[in-house]
Scaffold this motif. Structure first.
Motif, mmCIF file in Angstrom:
data_model
loop_
_atom_site.group_PDB
_atom_site.id
_atom_site.type_symbol
_atom_site.label_atom_id
_atom_site.label_comp_id
_atom_site.label_asym_id
_atom_site.label_seq_id
_atom_site.Cartn_x
_atom_site.Cartn_y
_atom_site.Cartn_z
ATOM 1 N N ASN A 151 65.278 23.547 14.998
ATOM 2 C CA ASN A 151 65.852 24.623 14.187
ATOM 3 C C ASN A 151 64.808 25.527 13.543
ATOM 4 O OD1 ASN A 151 68.508 23.852 14.727
ATOM 5 N ND2 ASN A 151 68.493 22.324 13.090
ATOM 6 N N GLN A 152 63.758 25.861 14.284
ATOM 7 C CA GLN A 152 62.758 26.776 13.711
ATOM 8 C C GLN A 152 63.385 28.138 13.371
ATOM 9 O OE1 GLN A 152 62.230 24.791 16.376
ATOM 10 N NE2 GLN A 152 60.061 24.532 16.842
ATOM 11 N N GLY A 153 64.422 28.531 14.135
ATOM 12 C CA GLY A 153 65.065 29.816 13.818
ATOM 13 C C GLY A 153 65.875 29.721 12.537
ATOM 14 N N ALA A 154 66.776 28.719 12.493
ATOM 15 C CA ALA A 154 67.670 28.589 11.337
ATOM 16 C C ALA A 154 66.892 28.309 10.060
ATOM 17 C CB ALA A 154 68.667 27.465 11.593
ATOM 18 N N SER A 155 65.794 27.539 10.168
ATOM 19 C CA SER A 155 65.108 27.126 8.935
ATOM 20 C C SER A 155 63.900 27.989 8.600
ATOM 21 C CB SER A 155 64.658 25.666 9.055
ATOM 22 O OG SER A 155 63.798 25.525 10.165
ATOM 23 N N VAL B 161 68.932 41.458 12.759
ATOM 24 C CA VAL B 161 68.366 40.443 13.642
ATOM 25 C C VAL B 161 69.346 39.295 13.845
ATOM 26 C CG1 VAL B 161 66.419 38.885 14.046
ATOM 27 C CG2 VAL B 161 66.059 41.027 12.797
ATOM 28 N N TRP B 162 69.621 38.997 15.115
ATOM 29 C CA TRP B 162 70.351 37.762 15.454
ATOM 30 C C TRP B 162 69.305 36.658 15.553
ATOM 31 C CZ3 TRP B 162 75.382 38.407 15.040
ATOM 32 C CH2 TRP B 162 76.003 39.570 15.444
ATOM 33 N N VAL B 163 69.459 35.631 14.743
ATOM 34 C CA VAL B 163 68.456 34.558 14.691
ATOM 35 C C VAL B 163 69.010 33.316 15.385
ATOM 36 C CG1 VAL B 163 67.147 33.035 13.161
ATOM 37 C CG2 VAL B 163 67.492 35.438 12.527
ATOM 38 N N ASP B 164 68.498 33.012 16.563
ATOM 39 C CA ASP B 164 68.872 31.763 17.239
ATOM 40 C C ASP B 164 68.452 30.576 16.377
ATOM 41 O OD1 ASP B 164 68.321 32.260 20.851
ATOM 42 O OD2 ASP B 164 69.973 32.844 19.510
ATOM 43 N N GLU B 165 69.373 29.647 16.151
ATOM 44 C CA GLU B 165 69.005 28.475 15.332
ATOM 45 C C GLU B 165 67.836 27.710 15.956
ATOM 46 O OE1 GLU B 165 72.173 25.576 15.264
ATOM 47 O OE2 GLU B 165 72.574 25.842 17.402
ATOM 48 N N THR B 166 67.859 27.577 17.266
ATOM 49 C CA THR B 166 66.789 26.960 18.061
ATOM 50 C C THR B 166 66.713 25.439 17.871
ATOM 51 O OG1 THR B 166 65.531 29.014 17.724
ATOM 52 C CG2 THR B 166 64.428 27.210 18.896
ATOM 53 N N GLY C 181 63.762 40.625 3.115
ATOM 54 C CA GLY C 181 64.910 41.514 2.913
ATOM 55 C C GLY C 181 65.473 42.098 4.198
ATOM 56 N N VAL C 182 65.074 41.534 5.353
ATOM 57 C CA VAL C 182 65.552 42.058 6.644
ATOM 58 C C VAL C 182 66.952 41.490 6.918
ATOM 59 C CG1 VAL C 182 65.108 42.187 9.127
ATOM 60 C CG2 VAL C 182 63.175 42.143 7.519
ATOM 61 N N PRO C 183 67.945 42.349 7.222
ATOM 62 C CA PRO C 183 69.294 41.851 7.525
ATOM 63 C C PRO C 183 69.292 40.956 8.757
ATOM 64 C CG PRO C 183 69.304 44.235 7.159
ATOM 65 C CD PRO C 183 67.868 43.821 7.261
ATOM 66 N N TYR C 184 69.985 39.819 8.678
ATOM 67 C CA TYR C 184 70.012 38.888 9.822
ATOM 68 C C TYR C 184 71.283 38.059 9.780
ATOM 69 C CZ TYR C 184 68.918 35.157 6.505
ATOM 70 O OH TYR C 184 68.971 34.272 5.446
ATOM 71 N N LYS C 185 71.646 37.496 10.909
ATOM 72 C CA LYS C 185 72.683 36.468 10.980
ATOM 73 C C LYS C 185 72.150 35.331 11.845
ATOM 74 C CE LYS C 185 76.738 39.522 10.580
ATOM 75 N NZ LYS C 185 75.944 40.785 10.725
ATOM 76 N N VAL C 186 72.328 34.128 11.366
ATOM 77 C CA VAL C 186 71.957 32.952 12.162
ATOM 78 C C VAL C 186 73.094 32.666 13.143
ATOM 79 C CG1 VAL C 186 71.367 30.500 12.089
ATOM 80 C CG2 VAL C 186 70.615 32.019 10.237
ATOM 81 N N ILE C 187 72.725 32.419 14.397
ATOM 82 C CA ILE C 187 73.734 32.104 15.419
ATOM 83 C C ILE C 187 73.336 30.822 16.133
ATOM 84 C CG2 ILE C 187 74.520 34.465 15.834
ATOM 85 C CD1 ILE C 187 72.606 34.638 18.193
ATOM 86 N N LEU D 166 70.057 48.982 15.009
ATOM 87 C CA LEU D 166 69.437 48.381 16.189
ATOM 88 C C LEU D 166 69.534 46.863 16.038
ATOM 89 C CD1 LEU D 166 67.845 49.539 18.699
ATOM 90 C CD2 LEU D 166 65.769 48.762 17.513
ATOM 91 N N ASN D 167 70.219 46.226 16.987
ATOM 92 C CA ASN D 167 70.410 44.770 16.925
ATOM 93 C C ASN D 167 69.394 44.058 17.807
ATOM 94 O OD1 ASN D 167 72.870 44.432 15.219
ATOM 95 N ND2 ASN D 167 73.738 45.785 16.790
ATOM 96 N N ILE D 168 68.590 43.201 17.201
ATOM 97 C CA ILE D 168 67.502 42.509 17.898
ATOM 98 C C ILE D 168 67.778 41.015 17.856
ATOM 99 C CG2 ILE D 168 64.999 42.074 17.921
ATOM 100 C CD1 ILE D 168 64.857 44.664 16.047
ATOM 101 N N LEU D 169 67.680 40.356 19.003
ATOM 102 C CA LEU D 169 67.837 38.888 19.021
ATOM 103 C C LEU D 169 66.456 38.251 19.182
ATOM 104 C CD1 LEU D 169 70.525 36.784 20.764
ATOM 105 C CD2 LEU D 169 68.114 36.188 21.109
ATOM 106 N N THR D 170 66.218 37.207 18.392
ATOM 107 C CA THR D 170 64.961 36.463 18.552
ATOM 108 C C THR D 170 65.240 34.970 18.616
ATOM 109 O OG1 THR D 170 62.668 36.263 17.755
ATOM 110 C CG2 THR D 170 64.411 36.207 16.085
#
Ligand SMILES: CSC[C@H]1O[C@H](OP(=O)(O)O)[C@H](O)[C@@H]1O
Length: 367
Positions: A205-209, A196-201, A219-225, A161-165
């Motif tokens: 950059n609250q998402g990226a950082s 989780v797709w993590v918006d850098e924001t 330990g949750v799988p994520y990618k920063v975008i 399940l791919n979730i974007l935040t």
């Protein structure tokens, strides 16, 4: 939340060794993450105001709790009406958009001004701790209601399940557990296959950082975008839902959140991707008529656009300029997503379509 072998909240009272009977307030300095873990202890309401303004402590529910503790620090100096009113005004002026700050200050002041001065200081610390403890319980409930939504989505599709935040609405933005990330932690802890797709924001950059740091710790799988990638991923079926937090929600479900949220909601609507907003009821402004017209959108310093912080190869954190000297910049910190773009609002009382939010509010007592 567990960091290493220790359990942490984002804010907590500590006894002041130099002044028996006095307390300080400890916070995690969020401007140091993800490259350093720094705890700050605050001794005065002015130090709390500065920490909120500098976003060392940030996130709508957390700045509400921080303001409550700020009034407790003020009452330690003096509990007169004048002192508390001045402290309340300073706290309210620190950041205008998240309604939690106003809600917490108004709740504290109702309690404190109604009692004799001699009793105010002890009660201020008690009430601030109650607000903090309530936030934790609310977010644990949001986690469970949001988990049910994620489980329903997962039942309809095989695999991950791919979730974007967007931004950070994790435990760092609250006293603990988070709002938008709370269902994600619950899903991961329940063994669900999520990513989780993590918006850098940009620009802070609250998402990226912060969100990336939180998810990595858990330990949750994520990618920063980058912020502009979300629409593309949705068009290509790589986003199963969006979950964000909020700073202020109207009683009809218009959602004020970090700048860029509105654009994600537009892309989600255009691609039939469910758009969920995790909202503790203290984030709902029952007096709010027209969110786009009436919510004060914080304009933050232009330097947040001009400058970026990063870790050098030598391991030091440096700021670099990313715009030509002399450039102008605008930096609105929030935007408003109209209720028509919101699929469901996840509260501690359950999940509601925006059209049903008002009825729910009629049935529950404000806290
Ligand atoms: C559960 S936090 C909600 C909200 O607060 C953040 O704003 P900021 O980082 O400026 O304090 C962000 O908008 C989060 O979504």
């Amino acid at each position: 939340m567990k960091i290493g072998q220790q359990l942490f909240r984002t804010i907590w009272p500590v006894t002041d060794a130099a002044l028996p009977g006095h307390y300080q307030v400890a916070i995690i300095d969020q401007t140091a993450l993800p490259h350093a873990w720094r705890i700050l202890t605050l001794n005065s309401v002015q130090q709390m105001v500065d920490a909120i303004r500098k976003m060392q402590v940030r996130g709508a529910p957390l700045i509400g709790a921080a303001a409550a503790y700020g009034l407790a620090l003020a009452s330690q100096q003096s509990s007169t009406d004048e002192t508390l009113q001045a402290a309340a005004s300073s706290l309210l002026a620190s950041r205008p958009t998240a309604v939690n700050l106003r809600w917490a200050v108004e709740r504290m002041m109702r309690e404190l001004l109604a009692m004799p001065e001699a009793l105010r200081c002890a009660h201020a610390w008690l009430e601030a701790s109650r607000i903090a403890d309530e936030d934790v319980r609310i977010n644990q409930s949001i986690a469970q209601h949001g988990l049910a939504l994620l489980q329903a989505l997962a039942a309809e599709k095989p695999g991950c399940l791919n979730i974007l935040t967007h931004c950070n609405a994790g435990w760092l933005a609250t006293v603990d557990w988070g709002t938008a990330l709370a269902p994600i932690y619950a899903a991961f802890d329940a063994g669900m296959d999520i990513h989780v797709w993590v918006d850098e924001t940009r620009p802070r950059n609250q998402g990226a950082s912060l969100t990336a740091w939180e998810l990595q710790q858990h330990g949750v799988p994520y990618k920063v975008i980058c912020d502009n990638a979300g629409g593309h991923l949705m068009q290509h079926g790589q986003v199963d839902c969006v979950i964000v937090g909020a700073d202020r929600v109207s009683r009809v479900g218009d959602v004020c959140n970090k700048i860029g949220t509105y654009l994600k909601a537009l892309a989600a609507a255009d691609n039939q991707v469910p758009f969920y907003v995790a909202v503790p009821t203290p984030t709902i402004d029952r007096q709010l008529e027209d969110a786009i017209r009436d919510i004060p959108i914080e304009e933050r310093p232009a330097d947040e656009v001009h400058m970026m912080a990063g870790l050098t190869s030598a391991g030091t954190v440096e700021y670099v300029r990313v715009t030509p000297e002399g450039s102008a910049a605008a930096n609105p910190a929030f935007d408003v997503t109209p209720a028509r773009l919101v699929t469901s609002i996840i509260t501690e009382h359950g999940c509601y379509a925006p059209k049903d939010l008002h009825d729910m509010l009629q049935r529950i007592d404000p806290i």
